[in-house]
Design an enzyme around this catalytic site. Structure first.
Site, PDB file in Angstrom:
ATOM      1  N   HIS A 199      -4.696  -3.418  13.910  1.00 39.50           N
ATOM      2  CA  HIS A 199      -5.148  -4.487  13.026  1.00 39.50           C
ATOM      3  C   HIS A 199      -5.725  -5.642  13.846  1.00 39.50           C
ATOM      4  O   HIS A 199      -5.421  -5.794  15.027  1.00 39.50           O
ATOM      5  CB  HIS A 199      -4.000  -4.967  12.156  1.00 39.50           C
ATOM      6  N   GLU A 247      -5.087  -8.804  13.767  1.00 45.58           N
ATOM      7  CA  GLU A 247      -4.055  -9.710  14.277  1.00 45.58           C
ATOM      8  C   GLU A 247      -3.407  -9.124  15.531  1.00 45.58           C
ATOM      9  O   GLU A 247      -3.140  -9.839  16.496  1.00 45.58           O
ATOM     10  CB  GLU A 247      -2.983  -9.957  13.204  1.00 45.58           C
ATOM     11  N   CYS A 306       2.035  -6.749  11.403  1.00 46.58           N
ATOM     12  CA  CYS A 306       1.397  -7.921  12.015  1.00 46.58           C
ATOM     13  C   CYS A 306       2.259  -9.165  11.843  1.00 46.58           C
ATOM     14  O   CYS A 306       2.354  -9.990  12.748  1.00 46.58           O
ATOM     15  CB  CYS A 306       0.003  -8.139  11.419  1.00 46.58           C
TER      16      CYS A 306
END
Length: 142
Positions: free
Chosen positions: A68, A70, A99
Site C-alpha cells: 500500500h 502508506e 497500514c
C-alpha cells in the site's frame, strides 16, 4: 493533497490508485504509492490475484502482490533514516488496518485523507489512539 493525487498516478494497482505523502514540520519527508515491490512483475502482467480469487475490497490484504502507498512511504522514510514521530500522513484513501498498525508504530500523529475505506478493524485501532483523523472533501484545500 494535490501532491498525493499526483503521486498516486504512479500506482500500478489494477483495482485502486492510492498515494501517500508524509510531512514533518511542513516538509515532505517521504512519498509512496501502491504497487508491487522492486523488481517484482507488475500485476498488469500477472493479473490481479485478488480479482482472480474474488476477494472483496477491505478483506484479506495479505492476498496481494503489492504494498500500500502508506507502507511504501513509511519504508522510504526508514530507508533514509527519517523519524516519523509527530508527522502527518496525507493519503487519498483512509488507511486499512495493516497500514494503520504501521502508522501507529511509526509515531505518525495525524492522518488526513479524502476517501473512506471500509475496514472496521482500522477504525477500532484508531479509536484507541490519540492520532488525529481528518477527512477532507475533495474540494477542500490545505
Amino acid at each position: 493533497m494535490e501532491i498525493v493525487n499526483v503521486i498516486k498516478k504512479r500506482s500500478t494497482c489494477l483495482r485502486r490508485h492510492v498515494g501517500a505523502v508524509i510531512v514533518v514540520n511542513n516538509h515532505i519527508v517521504a512519498t509512496g504509492y501502491n504497487g508491487v515491490p522492486r523488481n517484482i512483475t507488475h500485476c498488469e502482467v500477472t493479473g490481479c490475484l485478488r480479482e482472480q480469487l474474488k476477494v472483496p475490497s477491505g478483506e484479506r490484504h495479505e492476498l496481494c502482490r503489492g504494498l500500500h502507498a502508506e507502507q511504501n512511504a513509511i519504508i522510504q522514510a526508514a530507508n533514509y533514516g527519517v523519524s516519523l514521530k509527530n508527522s502527518t500522513i496525507y493519503t487519498n484513501c483512509k488507511p486499512c488496518s495493516i497500514c494503520t498498525k504501521m502508522i501507529i508504530n511509526a509515531g505518525i500523529s495525524r492522518i488526513v485523507y479524502e476517501e473512506e475505506y471500509n475496514d472496521p478493524l482500522a477504525a477500532e485501532l484508531l479509536s484507541e489512539t490519540n492520532i488525529e483523523l481528518t477527512k477532507l472533501d475533495k474540494k477542500d484545500k490545505l
